[in-house]
Scaffold this motif. Structure first.
Motif, short mmCIF file in Angstrom:
data_model
loop_
_atom_site.label_atom_id
_atom_site.label_comp_id
_atom_site.label_asym_id
_atom_site.label_seq_id
_atom_site.Cartn_x
_atom_site.Cartn_y
_atom_site.Cartn_z
N SER A 111 0.83 -1.21 0.00
CA SER A 111 0.00 0.00 0.00
C SER A 111 0.86 1.26 0.00
CB SER A 111 -0.92 0.02 1.22
OG SER A 111 -1.86 -1.00 1.15
N ASP A 115 0.98 3.99 -3.02
CA ASP A 115 0.74 5.42 -2.77
C ASP A 115 1.87 6.27 -3.32
OD1 ASP A 115 -1.63 4.81 -1.51
OD2 ASP A 115 -0.84 5.09 0.53
N ASN A 119 1.45 9.08 -6.40
CA ASN A 119 1.57 10.50 -6.08
C ASN A 119 3.05 10.87 -5.91
OD1 ASN A 119 1.41 13.09 -5.15
ND2 ASN A 119 0.10 12.63 -3.40
N THR A 122 4.19 12.68 -2.78
CA THR A 122 4.34 11.89 -1.57
C THR A 122 5.77 11.40 -1.45
OG1 THR A 122 2.07 11.12 -1.83
CG2 THR A 122 3.45 9.89 -0.31
#
Length: 142
Positions: A111, A115, A119, A122
């Motif tokens: 996960s 992510d 992005n 991030t």
């Protein structure tokens, strides 16, 4: 940032990582001091890193990597899939696949990587955070 292509047949996305990994043959784990190296890339299925010790393909290693975003180590039994000798003598680039690892940790790692891949900002914040944590520890603030 890592680029992904359509011909990538990996089961999990892989990202560059800036963390440490402890590793040792499965037989030696816990009996002598493990080796330490920098992770080069990471996925929920395995990781790659440099080693000053040669391990042949198929070798079982115990690996333990601290991933700050998970707040707990990724401990796994892994099999050496690829070994590449470095241009300079005495170093080897190892790619290992996790064959036994806690499923909750694998899911959290997957996960986190998904992510990051979704992005790019991030990734930037994660890198900045890790740099600031290291800087604080060096200055005695953490």
């Amino acid at each position: 940032m890592t680029k992904y292509t359509a011909d990538n047949t990996r089961k999990f996305k892989r990202v560059q990582a800036h963390s440490l990994v402890k590793f040792q043959t499965a037989e030696q784990w816990g009996t002598v001091e493990p080796f330490l190296s920098n992770i080069k890339d990471l996925s929920a299925g395995g990781l790659s890193f440099w080693s000053e010790v040669f391990f042949p393909e198929g070798t079982l290693l115990r690996v333990s990597a601290w991933i700050p975003a998970l707040e707990k180590p990724v401990d796994a039994l892994a099999r050496v899939l690829r070994v590449r000798a470095a241009k300079s003598a005495g170093s080897y680039y190892l790619s290992v696949r996790f064959i036994e690892a806690d499923q909750d940790i694998r899911n959290a790692l997957n996960s986190f990587i998904e992510d990051l891949a979704a992005n790019p900002k991030t990734r930037r914040f994660s890198d900045d955070f890790n740099r600031n944590v290291r800087r604080s520890k060096l200055l005695g603030r953490a």
